[in-house]
Design an enzyme around this catalytic site. Structure first.
Site, PDB file in Angstrom:
ATOM      1  N   LYS A 140       3.951   3.013   0.046  1.00 23.72           N
ATOM      2  CA  LYS A 140       3.027   4.084   0.397  1.00 23.72           C
ATOM      3  C   LYS A 140       3.077   4.407   1.895  1.00 23.72           C
ATOM      4  O   LYS A 140       3.682   3.674   2.681  1.00 23.72           O
ATOM      5  CB  LYS A 140       1.616   3.687  -0.030  1.00 23.72           C
ATOM      6  CG  LYS A 140       1.452   3.540  -1.543  1.00 23.72           C
ATOM      7  CD  LYS A 140       0.049   3.100  -1.874  1.00 23.72           C
ATOM      8  CE  LYS A 140      -0.149   2.888  -3.367  1.00 23.72           C
ATOM      9  NZ  LYS A 140      -1.531   2.447  -3.651  1.00 23.72           N
ATOM     10  N   TYR A 142      -0.124  10.767 -10.630  1.00 24.73           N
ATOM     11  CA  TYR A 142      -1.455  10.181 -10.809  1.00 24.73           C
ATOM     12  C   TYR A 142      -2.278  10.887 -11.886  1.00 24.73           C
ATOM     13  O   TYR A 142      -3.503  10.768 -11.914  1.00 24.73           O
ATOM     14  CB  TYR A 142      -2.220  10.189  -9.484  1.00 24.73           C
ATOM     15  CG  TYR A 142      -1.697   9.206  -8.464  1.00 24.73           C
ATOM     16  CD1 TYR A 142      -1.622   7.846  -8.749  1.00 24.73           C
ATOM     17  CD2 TYR A 142      -1.287   9.628  -7.206  1.00 24.73           C
ATOM     18  CE1 TYR A 142      -1.159   6.944  -7.821  1.00 24.73           C
ATOM     19  CE2 TYR A 142      -0.819   8.724  -6.261  1.00 24.73           C
ATOM     20  CZ  TYR A 142      -0.755   7.385  -6.578  1.00 24.73           C
ATOM     21  OH  TYR A 142      -0.298   6.490  -5.649  1.00 24.73           O
ATOM     22  N   PHE A 201     -11.988   9.143  -7.252  1.00 23.30           N
ATOM     23  CA  PHE A 201     -11.031   8.835  -6.180  1.00 23.30           C
ATOM     24  C   PHE A 201      -9.735   9.642  -6.274  1.00 23.30           C
ATOM     25  O   PHE A 201      -8.868   9.513  -5.413  1.00 23.30           O
ATOM     26  CB  PHE A 201     -10.700   7.342  -6.170  1.00 23.30           C
ATOM     27  CG  PHE A 201     -10.109   6.834  -7.462  1.00 23.30           C
ATOM     28  CD1 PHE A 201      -8.743   6.904  -7.704  1.00 23.30           C
ATOM     29  CD2 PHE A 201     -10.926   6.271  -8.437  1.00 23.30           C
ATOM     30  CE1 PHE A 201      -8.197   6.439  -8.890  1.00 23.30           C
ATOM     31  CE2 PHE A 201     -10.388   5.798  -9.626  1.00 23.30           C
ATOM     32  CZ  PHE A 201      -9.017   5.881  -9.855  1.00 23.30           C
ATOM     33  N   ARG A 207       4.806  -6.879 -10.492  1.00 25.17           N
ATOM     34  CA  ARG A 207       3.343  -6.853 -10.345  1.00 25.17           C
ATOM     35  C   ARG A 207       2.836  -8.158  -9.729  1.00 25.17           C
ATOM     36  O   ARG A 207       1.927  -8.140  -8.900  1.00 25.17           O
ATOM     37  CB  ARG A 207       2.673  -6.623 -11.696  1.00 25.17           C
ATOM     38  CG  ARG A 207       3.002  -5.302 -12.377  1.00 25.17           C
ATOM     39  CD  ARG A 207       2.385  -4.108 -11.761  1.00 25.17           C
ATOM     40  NE  ARG A 207       0.934  -4.164 -11.878  1.00 25.17           N
ATOM     41  CZ  ARG A 207       0.123  -3.266 -11.356  1.00 25.17           C
ATOM     42  NH1 ARG A 207       0.607  -2.245 -10.692  1.00 25.17           N
ATOM     43  NH2 ARG A 207      -1.166  -3.368 -11.488  1.00 25.17           N
ATOM     44  N   THR A 255      -4.800  -5.314  -6.614  1.00 29.91           N
ATOM     45  CA  THR A 255      -4.988  -3.996  -6.007  1.00 29.91           C
ATOM     46  C   THR A 255      -5.766  -4.083  -4.703  1.00 29.91           C
ATOM     47  O   THR A 255      -5.444  -3.424  -3.724  1.00 29.91           O
ATOM     48  CB  THR A 255      -5.697  -3.057  -6.999  1.00 29.91           C
ATOM     49  OG1 THR A 255      -4.919  -2.976  -8.186  1.00 29.91           O
ATOM     50  CG2 THR A 255      -5.869  -1.671  -6.423  1.00 29.91           C
ATOM     51  N   ARG A 294       0.617  -7.570  -0.970  1.00 33.08           N
ATOM     52  CA  ARG A 294      -0.709  -7.131  -0.520  1.00 33.08           C
ATOM     53  C   ARG A 294      -1.484  -8.267   0.127  1.00 33.08           C
ATOM     54  O   ARG A 294      -2.241  -8.049   1.080  1.00 33.08           O
ATOM     55  CB  ARG A 294      -1.495  -6.550  -1.695  1.00 33.08           C
ATOM     56  CG  ARG A 294      -0.944  -5.215  -2.166  1.00 33.08           C
ATOM     57  CD  ARG A 294      -1.675  -4.705  -3.378  1.00 33.08           C
ATOM     58  NE  ARG A 294      -1.211  -3.396  -3.792  1.00 33.08           N
ATOM     59  CZ  ARG A 294      -1.250  -2.966  -5.043  1.00 33.08           C
ATOM     60  NH1 ARG A 294      -1.758  -3.736  -6.009  1.00 33.08           N
ATOM     61  NH2 ARG A 294      -0.810  -1.764  -5.339  1.00 33.08           N
ATOM     62  N   ASN A 345      -3.290  -0.182   0.483  1.00 33.62           N
ATOM     63  CA  ASN A 345      -2.759  -1.397  -0.147  1.00 33.62           C
ATOM     64  C   ASN A 345      -1.236  -1.405  -0.252  1.00 33.62           C
ATOM     65  O   ASN A 345      -0.663  -2.174  -1.025  1.00 33.62           O
ATOM     66  CB  ASN A 345      -3.431  -1.667  -1.493  1.00 33.62           C
ATOM     67  CG  ASN A 345      -3.125  -0.608  -2.531  1.00 33.62           C
ATOM     68  OD1 ASN A 345      -2.271   0.250  -2.351  1.00 33.62           O
ATOM     69  ND2 ASN A 345      -3.821  -0.688  -3.649  1.00 33.62           N
ATOM     70  N   HIS A 393       2.775   0.776  -4.607  1.00 37.31           N
ATOM     71  CA  HIS A 393       2.490   1.054  -6.018  1.00 37.31           C
ATOM     72  C   HIS A 393       3.609   0.416  -6.824  1.00 37.31           C
ATOM     73  O   HIS A 393       4.767   0.457  -6.419  1.00 37.31           O
ATOM     74  CB  HIS A 393       2.468   2.561  -6.286  1.00 37.31           C
ATOM     75  CG  HIS A 393       2.575   2.888  -7.740  1.00 37.31           C
ATOM     76  ND1 HIS A 393       1.484   2.919  -8.577  1.00 37.31           N
ATOM     77  CD2 HIS A 393       3.656   3.140  -8.530  1.00 37.31           C
ATOM     78  CE1 HIS A 393       1.881   3.200  -9.805  1.00 37.31           C
ATOM     79  NE2 HIS A 393       3.197   3.342  -9.806  1.00 37.31           N
ATOM     80  N   GLU A 428       7.441   6.901 -14.900  1.00 39.72           N
ATOM     81  CA  GLU A 428       7.379   7.133 -13.459  1.00 39.72           C
ATOM     82  C   GLU A 428       8.770   7.328 -12.858  1.00 39.72           C
ATOM     83  O   GLU A 428       8.942   8.158 -11.954  1.00 39.72           O
ATOM     84  CB  GLU A 428       6.659   5.968 -12.777  1.00 39.72           C
ATOM     85  CG  GLU A 428       5.189   5.893 -13.139  1.00 39.72           C
ATOM     86  CD  GLU A 428       4.513   4.640 -12.644  1.00 39.72           C
ATOM     87  OE1 GLU A 428       3.270   4.626 -12.653  1.00 39.72           O
ATOM     88  OE2 GLU A 428       5.188   3.677 -12.234  1.00 39.72           O
TER      89      GLU A 428
END
Length: 151
Positions: free
Chosen positions: A9, A49, A57, A86, A92, A103, A113, A116, A127
């Site tokens: 990100k 998204y 949000f 993951r 998260t 993270r 964070n 993704h 995706e």
């Protein structure tokens, strides 16, 4: 083979964490199948998204992911790739992410964070198709380390 989409990100890019994060992924043994630096526009962000549309949000999520460049990657491996990614990414909320996770080691706030990662093999495929054309992926390239990673 299983695929996961990863997005570094804007905060990861701005903080100079592209190399350290991608290094962790490669050192784990996952194989890069696609990689690019890009600016996400609003239409692409809304498509990615879409499952969150209507949630409080959503707007800030779209605003944030479009605020600066991101690095988008596809990683592949045998079954369990998404679960492995993951686990490497961590919770998260970075405050609750275990030390040793991306993270947990680099993140501070939930809204920043860093990364993704696809949450299922199905979302990995969905995706990937949003961010990459088939010609942009190299899915079956020989890597000399593969026999040392996979039985």
């Amino acid at each position: 083979m299983e695929r996961a989409l990863i997005i570094l990100k804007p905060d990861a890019v701005q903080r100079g964490l592209i190399g350290p994060i991608l290094t962790r992924i490669e050192q784990r043994g996952l194989k890069l199948q696609g990689l690019k630096l890009m600016q996400v526009d609003e239409a692409l962000a809304r498509r990615h998204y879409a499952e969150h549309e209507g949630k409080g949000f959503f707007g800030s999520l779209v605003d944030y992911i479009t605020s600066a460049p991101v690095v988008v990657a596809v990683v592949g491996g045998k079954t369990g790739t998404v679960e492995m990614v993951r686990a490497m990414v961590g919770a998260t909320n970075p405050a609750k992410a275990a030390p040793g996770t991306i993270r947990g080691d680099f993140g501070v706030e939930i809204g920043r964070n860093l990364i993704h990662a696809s949450d299922s093999p199905e979302s990995g495929e969905r995706e990937t198709a949003i961010f990459f054309q088939p010609a942009e992926l190299i899915t079956d390239w020989p890597r000399v380390s593969d026999p040392w990673i996979y039985e």
